[in-house]
Scaffold this active site. Structure first.
Site, short mmCIF file in Angstrom:
data_model
loop_
_atom_site.label_atom_id
_atom_site.label_comp_id
_atom_site.label_asym_id
_atom_site.label_seq_id
_atom_site.Cartn_x
_atom_site.Cartn_y
_atom_site.Cartn_z
N LYS A 73 -44.81 -1.72 -10.57
CA LYS A 73 -45.57 -2.97 -10.70
C LYS A 73 -46.00 -3.56 -9.35
O LYS A 73 -47.04 -4.20 -9.26
CB LYS A 73 -44.76 -4.00 -11.50
CG LYS A 73 -44.63 -3.62 -12.97
CD LYS A 73 -43.76 -4.59 -13.75
CE LYS A 73 -44.54 -5.80 -14.18
NZ LYS A 73 -43.80 -6.60 -15.21
N ASP B 122 -47.96 -11.26 -17.37
CA ASP B 122 -46.62 -11.66 -17.82
C ASP B 122 -46.50 -13.18 -17.95
O ASP B 122 -45.90 -13.69 -18.90
CB ASP B 122 -45.55 -11.18 -16.82
CG ASP B 122 -45.22 -9.70 -17.00
OD1 ASP B 122 -45.47 -9.17 -18.09
OD2 ASP B 122 -44.71 -9.10 -16.04
P1 NAP Z 1 -35.11 -7.58 -12.21
O1 NAP Z 1 -36.23 -7.81 -11.28
O2 NAP Z 1 -34.27 -6.34 -12.10
O3 NAP Z 1 -34.13 -8.86 -12.15
C1 NAP Z 1 -32.91 -8.88 -12.84
C2 NAP Z 1 -32.33 -10.28 -12.79
O4 NAP Z 1 -31.10 -10.29 -13.54
C3 NAP Z 1 -31.97 -10.75 -11.37
O5 NAP Z 1 -32.11 -12.13 -11.32
C4 NAP Z 1 -30.50 -10.33 -11.28
O6 NAP Z 1 -29.76 -11.04 -10.33
C5 NAP Z 1 -30.03 -10.69 -12.67
N1 NAP Z 1 -28.80 -9.99 -13.02
C6 NAP Z 1 -28.66 -8.69 -13.35
N2 NAP Z 1 -27.36 -8.41 -13.61
C7 NAP Z 1 -26.68 -9.56 -13.41
C8 NAP Z 1 -25.29 -9.91 -13.52
N3 NAP Z 1 -24.36 -9.01 -13.88
N4 NAP Z 1 -24.94 -11.18 -13.27
C9 NAP Z 1 -25.88 -12.10 -12.93
N5 NAP Z 1 -27.21 -11.84 -12.81
C10 NAP Z 1 -27.59 -10.58 -13.05
O7 NAP Z 1 -35.62 -7.57 -13.73
P2 NAP Z 1 -36.87 -8.37 -14.36
O8 NAP Z 1 -38.04 -7.48 -14.42
O9 NAP Z 1 -36.98 -9.69 -13.70
O10 NAP Z 1 -36.37 -8.53 -15.88
C11 NAP Z 1 -35.33 -9.41 -16.19
C12 NAP Z 1 -35.10 -9.46 -17.71
O11 NAP Z 1 -36.27 -9.95 -18.34
C13 NAP Z 1 -34.85 -8.07 -18.33
O12 NAP Z 1 -33.90 -8.23 -19.36
C14 NAP Z 1 -36.19 -7.69 -18.90
O13 NAP Z 1 -36.06 -6.81 -20.01
C15 NAP Z 1 -36.69 -9.05 -19.35
N6 NAP Z 1 -38.16 -9.11 -19.42
C16 NAP Z 1 -38.70 -9.43 -20.61
C17 NAP Z 1 -40.07 -9.53 -20.71
C18 NAP Z 1 -40.66 -9.88 -22.03
O14 NAP Z 1 -41.86 -9.62 -22.24
N7 NAP Z 1 -39.91 -10.51 -22.91
C19 NAP Z 1 -40.90 -9.30 -19.59
C20 NAP Z 1 -40.29 -8.98 -18.37
C21 NAP Z 1 -38.91 -8.89 -18.30
P3 NAP Z 1 -29.59 -10.44 -8.84
O15 NAP Z 1 -30.85 -10.77 -8.09
O16 NAP Z 1 -28.39 -11.12 -8.30
O17 NAP Z 1 -29.38 -8.95 -9.00
#
Ligand code: NAP
Length: 278
Positions: free
Chosen positions: A70, A107
């Site tokens: 992305k 998004d």
């Molecule tokens: P990302 O860039 O990998 O970010 C992950 C986030 O989760 C970071 O803030 C990370 O914190 C946190 N995290 C992960 N494990 C953790 C833990 N054990 N304890 C506390 N915080 C934790 O992923 P993303 O693309 O932003 O996606 C995040 C979520 O949104 C995913 O579940 C994804 O499937 C969902 N999503 C949904 C849509 C939709 O259309 N509904 C669209 C996009 C994303 P750190 O920075 O500390 O690692």
């Protein structure tokens, strides 16, 4: 005279087998009776420039882009929309007839449209927003909230530095809290959003005390497996309007579909059912 090529689109990522986008676009093509195909493509980073050059020649009108490409596609695109530049990533590419690649990020649009559809009384400007998580999805959510006139975005992340980077990008309306003080964010908030991956099937539960959260608040979880996360359940028990994350996935796909296949799709119960059935 050459026959018009069948419109093609798809989603590029690696891995890609889990993507629900083929189910979504396939459902729209079928129910709208439109010609065309939408194809999942597992593409490695090193191959991305060549693949993006070749696809338009094969009849592709564009693609969705997912992890891990992305951010990289912004460098490969000829035109980047303001919102994609602000968010720092693109999820939708349009292959224009003049040969140029146009990169957009839908998004944030998907996030807003989901809340507008499922919480029609939501007034984002009426109070602070609490955002948990500072990953890629959080950037789109925060950009949208600020655009909607939210007076303050309270942001916390396990790794504080990532939240500080977002504050530096988005300015003083973003206020960073320590992860250890997460329980303070929902107090008096009008909007609460979990953008962490916590709460997903196979991950730890996302737990935050909701004391002080008004029943008037709208609470959204970006996680959509499961649909009703324990976090949303807890907010519903307080009387809040809760919105699951599936609608964001559905709405973010609509602008690309319209550009590639020529008609705006509707997002309804049948769309949800088609994507959940996969
Ligand atoms: P990302 O860039 O990998 O970010 C992950 C986030 O989760 C970071 O803030 C990370 O914190 C946190 N995290 C992960 N494990 C953790 C833990 N054990 N304890 C506390 N915080 C934790 O992923 P993303 O693309 O932003 O996606 C995040 C979520 O949104 C995913 O579940 C994804 O499937 C969902 N999503 C949904 C849509 C939709 O259309 N509904 C669209 C996009 C994303 P750190 O920075 O500390 O690692």
């Amino acid at each position: 005279m050459t026959a018009e090529k069948i419109p093609l689109a798809g989603v590029i990522g690696s891995p890609i087998a889990h993507s629900r986008s083929p189910l979504l676009h396939g459902h729209w093509l079928r129910t709208m009776g439109l010609p065309g195909y939408y194809i999942p493509m597992d593409v490695m980073q090193a191959d991305l420039p060549q693949v993006l050059q070749a696809l338009p020649k094969a009849g592709f009108r564009g693609v969705n882009v997912t992890l891990p490409h992305k951010e990289t596609v912004l460098q490969l695109a000829d035109v980047v929309t303001d919102r994609a530049a602000l968010i720092g990533s693109a999820n939708t590419l349009i292959f224009r007839s003049d040969g140029k690649i146009h990169a957009d990020n839908t998004d944030g649009y998907g996030f807003t449209a989901n809340l507008r559809q499922n919480a029609p009384d939501w007034q984002p400007e009426s109070g602070p927003a609490a955002v948990f998580g500072a990953g890629g999805a959080a950037r789109a959510v925060i950009a949208s909230l600020l655009e909607l006139g939210v007076p303050e975005v309270r942001l916390t992340n396990r790794t504080r530095q990532r939240a500080e980077i977002l504050r530096a990008s988005f300015g003083a309306r973003v206020v960073v809290y320590d992860w250890g003080h997460a329980s303070e964010l929902p107090i008096g908030a009008a909007t609460v959003v979990n953008t962490t991956s916590l709460g997903m099937v196979g991950k730890s539960e996302f737990r935050v005390p909701l004391d002080g959260l008004s029943p008037d608040a709208v609470v959204n979880d970006l996680v959509y497996t499961p649909l009703m996360t324990p976090f949303l359940q807890a907010a519903a028990e307080r009387g809040c309007t809760v919105v699951d994350g599936l609608g964001m996935l559905l709405h973010q796909g609509a602008p690309g579909f319209e550009r590639w296949f020529g008609q705006r799709p509707v997002i309804d119960e049948a769309t949800r059912a088609a994507v959940l059935a996969g």
